[in-house]
Design a protein around this motif. Structure first.
Motif, PDB file in Angstrom:
ATOM      1  N   LEU A  52      -3.511   9.736 -68.660  1.00  0.00           N
ATOM      2  CA  LEU A  52      -4.238  10.089 -67.439  1.00  0.00           C
ATOM      3  C   LEU A  52      -5.276   9.033 -67.080  1.00  0.00           C
ATOM      4  N   LYS A  53      -5.936   8.500 -68.086  1.00  0.00           N
ATOM      5  CA  LYS A  53      -6.937   7.473 -67.823  1.00  0.00           C
ATOM      6  C   LYS A  53      -6.295   6.214 -67.264  1.00  0.00           C
ATOM      7  N   THR A  54      -5.144   5.825 -67.854  1.00  0.00           N
ATOM      8  CA  THR A  54      -4.435   4.641 -67.363  1.00  0.00           C
ATOM      9  C   THR A  54      -3.971   4.833 -65.922  1.00  0.00           C
ATOM     10  N   VAL A  55      -3.370   6.004 -65.661  1.00  0.00           N
ATOM     11  CA  VAL A  55      -2.898   6.284 -64.300  1.00  0.00           C
ATOM     12  C   VAL A  55      -4.059   6.347 -63.323  1.00  0.00           C
ATOM     13  N   GLU A  56      -5.182   6.926 -63.748  1.00  0.00           N
ATOM     14  CA  GLU A  56      -6.354   7.022 -62.877  1.00  0.00           C
ATOM     15  C   GLU A  56      -6.876   5.644 -62.500  1.00  0.00           C
ATOM     16  N   ASP A  57      -6.916   4.726 -63.483  1.00  0.00           N
ATOM     17  CA  ASP A  57      -7.371   3.362 -63.187  1.00  0.00           C
ATOM     18  C   ASP A  57      -6.438   2.671 -62.203  1.00  0.00           C
ATOM     19  N   GLU A  58      -5.119   2.850 -62.431  1.00  0.00           N
ATOM     20  CA  GLU A  58      -4.160   2.225 -61.521  1.00  0.00           C
ATOM     21  C   GLU A  58      -4.279   2.808 -60.113  1.00  0.00           C
ATOM     22  N   VAL A  59      -4.443   4.138 -60.048  1.00  0.00           N
ATOM     23  CA  VAL A  59      -4.557   4.775 -58.736  1.00  0.00           C
ATOM     24  C   VAL A  59      -5.829   4.327 -58.026  1.00  0.00           C
ATOM     25  N   LYS A  60      -6.925   4.189 -58.767  1.00  0.00           N
ATOM     26  CA  LYS A  60      -8.165   3.717 -58.152  1.00  0.00           C
ATOM     27  C   LYS A  60      -7.984   2.320 -57.579  1.00  0.00           C
ATOM     28  N   HIS A  61      -7.312   1.450 -58.358  1.00  0.00           N
ATOM     29  CA  HIS A  61      -7.099   0.083 -57.879  1.00  0.00           C
ATOM     30  C   HIS A  61      -6.219   0.077 -56.628  1.00  0.00           C
ATOM     31  N   ASP A  62      -5.096   0.837 -56.710  1.00  0.00           N
ATOM     32  CA  ASP A  62      -4.187   0.882 -55.553  1.00  0.00           C
ATOM     33  C   ASP A  62      -4.878   1.489 -54.339  1.00  0.00           C
ATOM     34  N   THR A  63      -5.720   2.512 -54.581  1.00  0.00           N
ATOM     35  CA  THR A  63      -6.432   3.136 -53.465  1.00  0.00           C
ATOM     36  C   THR A  63      -7.404   2.161 -52.824  1.00  0.00           C
ATOM     37  N   ALA A  64      -8.102   1.406 -53.660  1.00  0.00           N
ATOM     38  CA  ALA A  64      -9.043   0.419 -53.115  1.00  0.00           C
ATOM     39  C   ALA A  64      -8.323  -0.632 -52.287  1.00  0.00           C
ATOM     40  N   VAL A  65      -7.183  -1.111 -52.825  1.00  0.00           N
ATOM     41  CA  VAL A  65      -6.408  -2.108 -52.075  1.00  0.00           C
ATOM     42  C   VAL A  65      -5.908  -1.529 -50.766  1.00  0.00           C
ATOM     43  N   MET A  66      -5.437  -0.269 -50.812  1.00  0.00           N
ATOM     44  CA  MET A  66      -4.905   0.362 -49.607  1.00  0.00           C
ATOM     45  C   MET A  66      -6.009   0.571 -48.579  1.00  0.00           C
ATOM     46  N   ILE A  67      -7.180   1.026 -49.041  1.00  0.00           N
ATOM     47  CA  ILE A  67      -8.289   1.241 -48.112  1.00  0.00           C
ATOM     48  C   ILE A  67      -8.691  -0.068 -47.451  1.00  0.00           C
ATOM     49  N   LYS A  68      -8.747  -1.126 -48.259  1.00  0.00           N
ATOM     50  CA  LYS A  68      -9.117  -2.431 -47.711  1.00  0.00           C
ATOM     51  C   LYS A  68      -8.085  -2.902 -46.682  1.00  0.00           C
ATOM     52  N   THR A  69      -6.807  -2.682 -47.010  1.00  0.00           N
ATOM     53  CA  THR A  69      -5.741  -3.084 -46.079  1.00  0.00           C
ATOM     54  C   THR A  69      -5.845  -2.317 -44.773  1.00  0.00           C
ATOM     55  N   TYR A  70      -6.049  -0.992 -44.876  1.00  0.00           N
ATOM     56  CA  TYR A  70      -6.137  -0.185 -43.666  1.00  0.00           C
ATOM     57  C   TYR A  70      -7.379  -0.528 -42.840  1.00  0.00           C
ATOM     58  N   GLU A  71      -8.473  -0.829 -43.524  1.00  0.00           N
ATOM     59  CA  GLU A  71      -9.675  -1.203 -42.784  1.00  0.00           C
ATOM     60  C   GLU A  71      -9.473  -2.500 -42.010  1.00  0.00           C
ATOM     61  N   SER A  72      -8.878  -3.496 -42.698  1.00  0.00           N
ATOM     62  CA  SER A  72      -8.637  -4.764 -42.001  1.00  0.00           C
ATOM     63  C   SER A  72      -7.648  -4.587 -40.858  1.00  0.00           C
ATOM     64  N   ARG A  73      -6.644  -3.732 -41.088  1.00  0.00           N
ATOM     65  CA  ARG A  73      -5.665  -3.505 -40.022  1.00  0.00           C
ATOM     66  C   ARG A  73      -6.296  -2.783 -38.836  1.00  0.00           C
ATOM     67  N   ALA A  74      -7.181  -1.830 -39.127  1.00  0.00           N
ATOM     68  CA  ALA A  74      -7.854  -1.113 -38.042  1.00  0.00           C
ATOM     69  C   ALA A  74      -8.735  -2.051 -37.226  1.00  0.00           C
ATOM     70  N   LYS A  75      -9.382  -2.975 -37.924  1.00  0.00           N
ATOM     71  CA  LYS A  75     -10.210  -3.933 -37.193  1.00  0.00           C
ATOM     72  C   LYS A  75      -9.348  -4.842 -36.314  1.00  0.00           C
ATOM     73  N   GLU A  76      -8.207  -5.250 -36.852  1.00  0.00           N
ATOM     74  CA  GLU A  76      -7.342  -6.147 -36.080  1.00  0.00           C
ATOM     75  C   GLU A  76      -6.778  -5.451 -34.852  1.00  0.00           C
TER      76      GLU A  76
END
Length: 514
Positions: free
Chosen positions: A154-178
């Protein structure tokens, strides 16, 4: 019977009457006449009795015939009912037989299901035992209990999900700005060079893409009334030639040209092109461009961190968004000079805020230099004096091209920052041939995909709009198509910044009211 009774009644009534009459006549007549009368009476009685007997026989015969007829009908009806009852009995008997068969089949099925349930329960028990053995072996091999392994996983999956979520949020934010509306409306106009004739023709035009060549006729209008109205209201010349699916806007004033471009694009999207609609769209476009000018000026001041400017100076900064010099956007250039001036001032220990303010306003005269006599340096200095800027700022504006001697270190820093911004690689304009080749390559890449009907490179190559055939490309396929086009553009092209890929799928239903 009725006839006999009637005859008897008649006789009963007639006899006394006859007797009375006879008695009276007897009194008057002789005994002979009395004897004849008696004989006649007896004869009449005999005839009446004979007639009554005949009538009785006929009535009896009729009654017998009716009773036979009723008996035959009753027997026939009884036979029919017996036949129907026998038929119902056979049907009920067949249904009972089929129900018995079904019950037997259900009982057999219940027995088989019961057996399967028993087999499944045994198999489940065996699987549970094997699972328990496997878990014990895994615990022995890993040295961890099941709870510890679960926590680790669970800890490993949680870390991976946090990383993927951060990347996804950053991608969506940049896309929204564009994809914000202001970015979609941005258009880089070609530079207007005042000293070079061959650059003027390239930098005084804007190209508006059309959905089809049929739109050209609608833009021209009957006897040219639409195009005349648009040219009169905007002060921009519309060139409609053999260029496929494009209209060229020509004019030295970039803001007028932007108004004309926005109005024409709105008219094309709306589809209703007539003088009244053109006036309405031009008015809307003017308001939008004014709002955009104000927003661009405010954004520039916020980006640099310069506050307290006069609102008119902020508007002048926004107008510089549509002004270019040797292909370099004057507003972007002013922002860059302000940032460089602030960095240099920080290094040498000068006032950073004043340096940024001077760098941002050093080319303010270019916002209206086409409307007034004089150089942009003189016009900029006059504007700064008019809106109560400090003498240090005014001197920096006057001295950034060496027209006057710099009176402060900040003026020297602004002059140096201006030179660095203009001289750095990529700041000046690229050749028209390179620019057009990049746009052509962009459209060729998008047109090479299956299902693409046509594509348009717009926003000076920063966006490509892809029209697909709705029969071949579904809504879900559009997402994959946009991603594939983006990947191929990244692999095959070199370009500054980002290119937005917009896939458009449109289906129309057309009918005519007659």
């Amino acid at each position: 019977m009725i006839v006999i009774i009637a005859i008897i009644a008649t006789l009963v009534i007639v006899a006394p009457i006859t007797w009375i009459i006879c008695s009276k006549s007897i009194k008057k007549s002789n005994d002979e006449k009395i004897g004849n009368a008696n004989e006649r009476a007896r004869k009449i009685i005999d005839d009446a009795l004979k007639a009554a007997e005949a009538s009785k026989k006929e009535a009896l015969l009729e009654v017998k015939e009716e009773s036979l007829k009723s008996k035959n009908e009753l027997e026939k009806e009884t036979k029919e009912r017996r036949a129907e009852l026998q038929k119902y009995e056979r049907r009920v008997q067949s249904k009972e037989e089929s129900l018995d068969k079904k019950l037997e089949a259900v009982e057999k099925r219940d027995l088989s299901i019961t057996k399967k349930e028993e087999e499944l329960s045994k198999a489940k028990q065996k699987v549970d035992e094997l699972e328990q053995k496997r878990q014990q072996e895994l615990e022995k091999i890993s040295g961890l209990t099941s709870e510890q392994a679960k926590e680790y996983l669970l800890k490993t999956v949680e870390d991976e999900v946090k990383h993927d979520t951060a990347v996804m949020i950053k991608t969506y934010e940049s896309r929204a700005k564009e994809e914000a509306e202001k970015k979609a409306k941005e258009c880089i106009v070609s530079a207007i060079q005042r000293c070079s004739v061959d650059h003027v023709a390239e930098s005084t035009i804007s190209v508006v893409q059309l959905p089809s060549d049929e739109m050209k006729g609608r833009i021209i209008g009957r006897e040219g009334r639409n195009i005349r109205t648009l040219e009169t209201l905007t002060g921009v010349e519309l060139i409609i030639d053999d260029t496929p699916e494009a209209v060229v806007l020509s004019g030295f004033d970039p803001i007028r040209r932007e108004v004309a471009r926005v109005a024409l694009e709105k008219l094309i999207l709306d589809g209703r092109i007539h003088p009244a609609r053109i006036e309405e769209m031009v008015e809307k476009a003017q308001k939008e461009v004014e709002v955009l000018i104000k927003e661009e000026g405010e954004n520039a001041t916020l980006e640099v961190g310069v506050h307290g400017l006069h609102p008119e100076l902020v508007r002048m900064l926004g107008r510089m968004r549509f002004r270019t010099s040797y292909g370099q956007n004057v507003l972007k250039h002013s922002i860059e000079v302000a940032q460089l001036s602030g960095l240099l001032a920080e290094e040498v220990g000068c006032d950073v805020k004043t340096a940024k303010r001077a760098g941002l306003l050093h080319d303010i005269g270019k916002s209206i230099d086409r409307e007034m006599e004089g150089t942009h340096v003189q016009i900029g200095a006059d504007l700064c004096r008019k809106y109560k800027e400090s003498p240090v700022i005014i001197n920096a504006v006057e001295a950034h091209h060496g027209d006057v001697e710099p009176e402060s270190l900040i003026a020297c820093l602004v002059q140096a920052a201006d030179t660095i911004s203009a001289a750095r690689p990529g700041a000046r304009r690229e050749t028209l041939e390179t620019y057009t080749n990049r746009l052509k390559q962009l459209e060729d890449i998008t047109n090479s995909f299956k299902g693409v009907e046509k594509s348009f490179a717009i926003q000076a190559g920063r966006e490509v709009r892809v029209m697909v055939v709705p029969e071949y490309v579904s809504d879900s396929d559009m997402v994959l198509l946009a991603r594939d086009i983006s990947k191929q553009i990244e692999d095959q092209m070199e370009y500054p910044g980002q290119i937005k890929v917009s896939v458009i799928r449109e289906s129309r239903a057309v009918d005519y009211a007659k």
